[in-house]
Structures are given as C-alpha cells and as structure tokens.
Write an enzyme that holds these catalytic residues in place. Structure first.
Site, PDB file in Angstrom:
ATOM      1  N   TRP A 130      -1.865  -0.468   9.350  1.00 25.52           N
ATOM      2  CA  TRP A 130      -0.469  -0.216   8.966  1.00 25.52           C
ATOM      3  C   TRP A 130      -0.226   1.256   8.754  1.00 25.52           C
ATOM      4  O   TRP A 130       0.824   1.773   9.160  1.00 25.52           O
ATOM      5  CB  TRP A 130      -0.089  -1.049   7.737  1.00 25.52           C
ATOM      6  CG  TRP A 130      -0.392  -2.483   7.985  1.00 25.52           C
ATOM      7  CD1 TRP A 130      -1.387  -3.227   7.421  1.00 25.52           C
ATOM      8  CD2 TRP A 130       0.233  -3.342   8.951  1.00 25.52           C
ATOM      9  NE1 TRP A 130      -1.408  -4.482   7.962  1.00 25.52           N
ATOM     10  CE2 TRP A 130      -0.432  -4.586   8.892  1.00 25.52           C
ATOM     11  CE3 TRP A 130       1.285  -3.179   9.851  1.00 25.52           C
ATOM     12  CZ2 TRP A 130      -0.073  -5.650   9.706  1.00 25.52           C
ATOM     13  CZ3 TRP A 130       1.645  -4.248  10.667  1.00 25.52           C
ATOM     14  CH2 TRP A 130       0.972  -5.466  10.581  1.00 25.52           C
ATOM     15  N   ASP A 148       3.652   2.298   1.262  1.00 24.64           N
ATOM     16  CA  ASP A 148       3.840   0.957   1.805  1.00 24.64           C
ATOM     17  C   ASP A 148       3.081  -0.014   0.904  1.00 24.64           C
ATOM     18  O   ASP A 148       1.858  -0.045   0.901  1.00 24.64           O
ATOM     19  CB  ASP A 148       3.281   0.916   3.239  1.00 24.64           C
ATOM     20  CG  ASP A 148       3.324  -0.478   3.850  1.00 24.64           C
ATOM     21  OD1 ASP A 148       3.801  -1.427   3.181  1.00 24.64           O
ATOM     22  OD2 ASP A 148       2.865  -0.622   5.000  1.00 24.64           O
ATOM     23  N   LYS A 165       5.149 -11.312   1.651  1.00 28.64           N
ATOM     24  CA  LYS A 165       3.796 -11.577   1.151  1.00 28.64           C
ATOM     25  C   LYS A 165       3.837 -11.898  -0.336  1.00 28.64           C
ATOM     26  O   LYS A 165       3.463 -12.978  -0.757  1.00 28.64           O
ATOM     27  CB  LYS A 165       2.880 -10.390   1.420  1.00 28.64           C
ATOM     28  CG  LYS A 165       2.738 -10.147   2.921  1.00 28.64           C
ATOM     29  CD  LYS A 165       2.142  -8.815   3.224  1.00 28.64           C
ATOM     30  CE  LYS A 165       2.345  -8.432   4.657  1.00 28.64           C
ATOM     31  NZ  LYS A 165       1.829  -9.401   5.624  1.00 28.64           N
TER      32      LYS A 165
HETATM   33  C1  LIG Z   1       0.630  -3.373   4.560  1.00 27.99           C
HETATM   34  C2  LIG Z   1       1.579  -3.826   5.619  1.00 27.99           C
HETATM   35  N1  LIG Z   1       2.510  -2.977   6.053  1.00 27.99           N
HETATM   36  C3  LIG Z   1       3.394  -3.334   7.011  1.00 27.99           C
HETATM   37  C4  LIG Z   1       3.370  -4.584   7.574  1.00 27.99           C
HETATM   38  C5  LIG Z   1       4.388  -4.929   8.627  1.00 27.99           C
HETATM   39  O1  LIG Z   1       5.378  -5.642   8.014  1.00 27.99           O
HETATM   40  P1  LIG Z   1       6.640  -6.239   8.803  1.00 27.99           P
HETATM   41  O2  LIG Z   1       6.126  -7.382   9.598  1.00 27.99           O
HETATM   42  O3  LIG Z   1       7.558  -6.624   7.695  1.00 27.99           O
HETATM   43  O4  LIG Z   1       7.198  -5.162   9.655  1.00 27.99           O
HETATM   44  C6  LIG Z   1       2.440  -5.509   7.140  1.00 27.99           C
HETATM   45  C7  LIG Z   1       2.426  -6.858   7.732  1.00 27.99           C
HETATM   46  O5  LIG Z   1       1.551  -7.639   7.622  1.00 27.99           O
HETATM   47  C8  LIG Z   1       1.505  -5.114   6.150  1.00 27.99           C
HETATM   48  O6  LIG Z   1       0.584  -5.964   5.715  1.00 27.99           O
END
Ligand SMILES: Cc1ncc(COP(=O)(O)O)c(C=O)c1O
Length: 362
Positions: free
Chosen positions: A104, A173, A197
């Site tokens: 991520w 994030d 989540k």
């Molecule tokens: C830490 C983290 N950041 C970003 C994301 C991406 O999220 P989204 O699917 O809402 O774009 C995830 C998805 O699993 C994640 O675990």
C-alpha cells in the site's frame, strides 16, 4: 429463521459486530420514522444530516480531535487518497518523504511519482520482503509531510510507535488499524482509512485533515479531487455514499457506547493478538511471518510447514465455520484478520482449530 453466522477473518470487507448489523436490519425499511430506507432518503434531508454530524462528532470524541481538524467522508477508497494527497499537498517547490513498508505504501509512492511530484523514499523494508518496520529513519527537515502506512494488511506489520518526524506532519494510511488504538493526533496532518476493515462497509473513506493543510491546495486541482470541496460542504458537495456513512456512524457508536472508547478497544485487541501470536510462538508447526517487534495486532500472517498443508488448513477451517484465512494472493500462506469487530471468542475458536489441525497433520 436465525441467520447462519461464521467466524469471519476476512481482511476487508470484513466482519462487523452483530449488534451493528442487527441495528442496520432493524431500521432498514423505515429509517427514523421517515417511512423510507436509508438507501432511499435524500442526502439533503435532516435525517441524513444528523447521521453525518453524529459520525463526525463521534470520530472527534473517540480520537480526541480538536476543532483544528476536519472529518470527511470521500468515495474512491484509500486508493484514491494515494493520488489526491500529492495532488493537493505537493504544489511546485514542495517535497514529501515516504516510507515504503510494502504494497500500500508502494502504491502511494507510485501515485506521487506518476504525477511527477518531488518525493523521497527515506526508508524501506523491501530488503526483507517487508517483514519489518524500518527504524532510525532520517527525515528531511524541509519535507511538507511524511507519508506512512500504519498497518500493512498484507504483510502483517504495524508501526507500534510512530517515528519522530521533528514536527513535520505525518500523513498516514490507517485503513487497516483505524480506531483500533488511541493516537497522538497532533502529530498528524492527515489520517485516512477505507472504512471496510475496522469501521464499516466499503464505499466510504474516512479522511481526517488538519485545517491549515487546506490552505496548501492549488486552485487548479479539479473540484472533486480537492479536500477543500468536501470540507466546505460537510462531505456533501455531491451525493455521498449514504449507506456506508450510516453504517460507519453505527460502528462508531458501538465503539463509544459498547466498547467504551479506544483505550478499551486497544486492550481487547492486544488480548486477542497475544492469544494468537502466543500460541504460534509456542508451536513448531505455525510460523508468524512478521518480525516480532513489527507484528500487527490486526492482520496475523503465518505459514504452515507446506503450501499443501496451508491449502488444507484454509479449506478445513472454512468447513468448521472459520472463514477468510487465506493469505493475500501476492504472498500466499495464511492470514487471520482480527479487527475491532472480531471477538476474543472467535480468536479462541481459531486457536482451538489450529491446535486440532496440528495434532492431526503435524
Ligand atoms: C493499508 C491499506 N491501504 C489501502 C488499501 C486500499 O483500499 P481501497 O480498496 O479502499 O482503495 C488497503 C486495502 O486493503 C489497505 O489494506
């Protein structure tokens, strides 16, 4: 008829507390006396205004946010934030530090690079397959912000403590550990989290932003990609994801009123994590993949002696009503996501199953 419910260890979308789901169900056809469903009412109605305002107020209370912060709900998931952050905060002449703790954060870095923004990747744990959180990082004093991913959902790592950035605001994030522990909020310029989540269903991304950062945004940023657009209209410049925001509001109510706040939530989360990691540390059969001081209390990643056994483990677990234990497709192995809504009882059921599986196949 009573609905069948299993222990759900999915990484996201993920389990929600049963009482929250029941409250959604109970109010689904007639939302607060309107004679309409939450999916049918106007986002300009008083009822929906109350939902947003309550979700904002609860977020502020739970995290101890002062009025220096805006609380926003934006569609497009955490992934859209990877793109909006450099677009809004890195006008020409500004640079930011990013730490790469895998997947991520790597994606967040890529989105800044795609826009030709000036960023420095000041630390990375790629050398050991992102199994740890980097230490002793030198940040640039003149960075506009430092970008971190507090919890790597896929590799099962978490920043136990946030690094000293010498006053440079952290943009973080927190998709997979938001509201799982108290935070020193004044160290952050922005916190964002896809809701699916720890705090609700997919469709809304919670964005907490320090108000002075809104002044950094260039006028040329398109309207729907500007944080200031959402801040000026209480997240309702256009139609917001009403159902998702409503469910987040109920989840925040549960955190405040049933759990008692983030201190209490963190204690429960620690107890669950200790139960699972503690069991694995005493077993030669299961191996936790993250380094001990970087382990995530949210996503517990582990391996069995072979890929064949891992496959059997996931299948047999599901047959025993323990779902979502397959590791991310990019890394393999197994993963138990034990977010806020997962009870100690569920983790105990998982440990009992792991013991029985080891006995039979070890
Ligand atoms: C830490 C983290 N950041 C970003 C994301 C991406 O999220 P989204 O699917 O809402 O774009 C995830 C998805 O699993 C994640 O675990």
């Amino acid at each position: 008829m009573k609905a069948k419910r299993i222990y759900n260890f999915n990484p996201g979308p993920a389990a929600l507390p049963l009482t929250v789901l029941e409250e959604v169900q109970e109010n689904f056809l007639d939302f607060r006396g309107s004679g309409m469903s939450i999916t049918e009412i106007s986002h300009r109605s008083r009822q929906f205004d109350d939902v947003v305002n309550d979700a904002v107020a609860r977020t502020k209370r739970l995290l101890g946010l002062s009025d220096n912060f805006e609380v926003l709900f934006i569609q497009g998931g955490a992934s859209l934030q990877f793109c909006m952050i450099p677009m809004n905060f890195l006008a020409p002449g500004k640079s930011a530090d990013y730490v790469d703790t895998g997947t991520w954060s790597t994606k967040a870095i890529k989105e800044a690079q795609l826009q030709d923004k000036s960023i420095a990747v000041v630390a990375s744990s790629e050398d050991k397959n992102y199994s740890y959180i980097p230490k002793n990082i030198s940040f640039n004093d003149d960075a506009a912000f430092v970008h971190l991913t507090s919890n790597n959902t896929i590799k099962g790592t978490q920043w136990a403590e946030f690094p000293d950035t010498k006053g440079v605001p952290i943009i973080c994030d927190m998709s997979s550990d938001i509201m799982s522990r108290p935070l020193e909020v004044n160290r952050f310029g922005m916190i964002y989290a896809g809701a699916q989540k720890n705090i609700g269903p997919a469709g809304a991304c919670l964005v907490i932003i320090r108000k002075d950062l809104l002044d950094w945004i260039p006028d040329t940023v398109p309207t729907m990609l500007k944080y200031s657009t959402f801040a000026a209209k209480n997240s309702m410049y256009n139609t917001p994801p009403c159902f998702a925001v409503y469910t987040v509001q109920l989840m925040l109510k549960w955190l405040e009123e049933t759990i008692g706040g983030l201190q209490e939530m963190a204690a429960i989360n620690q107890e669950k994590a200790q139960l699972l990691y503690g069991y694995m540390d005493g077993s030669d059969y299961y191996r936790a993949t993250a380094e001990a001081d970087s382990r995530s209390p949210m996503n517990v990643t582990f391996r069995l002696p072979s890929e064949d056994l891992e496959k059997q483990f996931v299948e047999q677990a599901l047959a025993s009503d323990l779902g979502g234990l397959k590791g991310h497709r990019s890394v393999g192995g197994c993963r138990a996501s034990i977010y806020n809504a997962i009870t100690l009882e569920a983790v105990q059921a998982l440990v009992d199953f792991m013991k029985a599986f080891e006995k039979e196949n070890g």
